[in-house]
Design a protein around this motif. Structure first.
Motif, short mmCIF file in Angstrom:
data_model
loop_
_atom_site.label_atom_id
_atom_site.label_comp_id
_atom_site.label_asym_id
_atom_site.label_seq_id
_atom_site.Cartn_x
_atom_site.Cartn_y
_atom_site.Cartn_z
N ASN A 40 7.58 -3.28 3.00
CA ASN A 40 6.48 -3.32 3.96
C ASN A 40 5.48 -2.20 3.70
OD1 ASN A 40 7.62 -5.53 5.21
ND2 ASN A 40 8.68 -4.33 6.77
N ASN A 64 4.98 -0.75 0.81
CA ASN A 64 4.29 -1.07 -0.44
C ASN A 64 3.23 -2.14 -0.23
OD1 ASN A 64 5.89 0.75 -1.78
ND2 ASN A 64 7.36 -0.77 -2.50
N SER A 65 3.51 -3.07 0.65
CA SER A 65 2.54 -4.14 0.94
C SER A 65 1.26 -3.56 1.54
CB SER A 65 3.14 -5.16 1.90
OG SER A 65 4.23 -5.82 1.30
N LYS A 66 1.43 -2.56 2.41
CA LYS A 66 0.26 -1.91 3.01
C LYS A 66 -0.61 -1.25 1.94
CE LYS A 66 2.58 -0.89 7.39
NZ LYS A 66 3.08 0.20 8.29
N ASN A 67 0.05 -0.82 0.85
CA ASN A 67 -0.66 -0.16 -0.24
C ASN A 67 -1.06 -1.13 -1.35
OD1 ASN A 67 -0.38 2.40 1.00
ND2 ASN A 67 1.69 2.62 0.15
N ASN A 68 -0.87 -2.45 -1.06
CA ASN A 68 -1.26 -3.50 -2.00
C ASN A 68 -0.55 -3.41 -3.34
OD1 ASN A 68 -3.19 -4.70 -0.22
ND2 ASN A 68 -4.60 -3.03 -0.71
N LEU A 69 0.73 -3.02 -3.31
CA LEU A 69 1.51 -2.97 -4.54
C LEU A 69 2.17 -4.32 -4.76
CD1 LEU A 69 3.20 0.53 -4.23
CD2 LEU A 69 1.05 -0.08 -5.33
N ASN A 70 2.25 -4.78 -6.01
CA ASN A 70 2.90 -6.05 -6.33
C ASN A 70 3.48 -5.95 -7.73
OD1 ASN A 70 0.85 -6.95 -8.35
ND2 ASN A 70 -0.49 -6.88 -6.55
N ASN A 111 1.62 -4.74 -10.79
CA ASN A 111 1.33 -3.32 -10.96
C ASN A 111 2.42 -2.61 -11.77
OD1 ASN A 111 0.30 -3.49 -7.57
ND2 ASN A 111 -1.09 -3.36 -9.32
#
Length: 262
Positions: free
Chosen positions: A200, A202-208, A211
Motif C-alpha cells: 500500500n 509503495n502504491s502511494k509512491n507509484n512503484l510497480n 521499476n
C-alpha cells in the motif's frame, strides 16, 4: 520421516490420499473426481484412484518446478509439512485392481509400464493401486481423516489449524540476475499484513514491477496456482522490504530443504 511400509491385512481398506487443503473442495463437490487421462492414449478413460496402503500412497506425494523449471517430487516430509496429508476411506464399490483397470481404461500399456516404474521409484506398489471408472460418490465414503503428529485422526472442518493460526501461502518472486525465481512461503497473519502494508505504501509512491522492484503474489491455492500470473498481482516490494520481510523466510526454507535431504 518415511511412511510405514505396507502390511497385508485380511480385509483391505481403500483410501483416496490427497493434500489436506483439497479436502474441503472434495467434500463440497460430493465426489472424488476422475483424474485426467493420459494424452498418450486418445481413447483412454479417466479414473478415480485409491490405494490399499494403510498409511500413505507414495504416488500421491506432490511435486513442483524447481529453480530451473524442472519438475521434481517433494519428499514425504515436505509434502506433509507444506501441504498436509488427508485421506478418504471408501467402500469397495466399482473398484478394480491396477492390473485390470489399466485395460478397462484403455491405457497405453507402454505408458502404463512407465507409470509403474515411476511409482515404484517413488516408493509405491502397483499391487496397492485401484481405480474406478466413475467418480466415487459421497454415499460410498466411509470416513475422512487427516494426518497429525504421525497419527490419522478424524477430519474436523471447524478445527482448521492453518486458519486458527492465520497462516497463508504466498508465492513470491525472488530476485535473480536474469529472471525472477518463484518460492512458495508460509506467512502468519501479522507477517502478511506487513507485506500488504508495504504494498500500500509503495502504491502511494507509484512503484510497480516495471521499476525493477520485486513482485509478490498471494494465492488462495498457492500450490496448484504457482505459475506466474499477472492477474493475481497483489503487491510489489522494494529491495529493503524484501530483505526484511521475505529473505529470512526463503533462507529458512532453503535450510529446511537441506536438512530434509540428509
Amino acid at each position: 520421516m518415511r511412511p510405514n511400509k505396507y502390511t497385508m491385512s485380511a480385509k483391505p481398506q481403500y483410501f483416496h490420499y490427497t493434500p489436506e487443503y483439497r479436502i474441503k473442495e472434495i467434500i463440497e463437490s460430493g465426489e472424488i473426481k476422475l483424474a485426467e487421462p493420459s494424452v498418450k492414449a486418445p481413447n483412454e478413460k479417466a479414473c478415480a484412484w485409491v490405494s490399499t496402503n494403510p498409511f500413505w500412497e507414495h504416488t500421491a506425494t506432490k511435486g513442483k518446478a524447481n529453480d530451473k523449471g524442472d519438475y521434481q517430487h517433494l519428499t514425504f516430509q515436505e509434502h506433509k509439512d507444506w501441504l498436509g496429508c488427508a485421506r478418504i476411506e471408501v467402500k469397495a464399490v466399482g473398484l478394480n485392481a491396477w492390473s485390470k483397470v489399466k485395460h478397462l481404461a484403455n491405457m497405453d500399456l507402454t505408458f502404463a509400464k512407465q507409470m509403474e516404474v515411476t511409482g515404484v521409484h517413488m516408493g509405491g506398489n502397483p499391487l496397492e493401486w485401484y481405480g474406478s471408472l466413475k467418480p466415487i460418490k459421497k454415499e460410498n465414503w466411509i470416513k475422512i481423516e487427516v494426518l497429525k503428529e504421525g497419527q490419522w485422526i478424524e477430519y474436523n472442518p471447524n478445527n482448521d489449524e492453518a486458519k486458527a493460526q492465520g497462516l497463508t501461502f504466498v508465492s513470491v518472486i525472488l530476485p535473480a540476475p536474469n529472471e525472477g525465481q518463484m518460492a512458495l512461503l508460509l506467512f502468519t497473519k501479522n507477517e502478511l499484513e506487513q507485506l500488504v502494508n508495504s504494498h500500500n505504501e509503495n502504491s502511494k509512491n507509484n512503484l510497480n514491477p516495471a521499476n525493477g522492484f520485486y513482485s509478490m503474489w498471494q494465492e488462495s491455492d498457492a500450490y496448484h496456482d504457482i505459475d506466474l500470473n499477472p492477474h493475481r498481482l497483489t503487491g510489489v516490494l522494494t529491495q529493503e522490504q524484501y530483505d526484511i520481510l521475505v529473505k529470512p523466510k526463503y533462507e529458512e526454507l532453503q535450510a529446511y530443504r537441506k536438512q530434509a535431504q540428509k
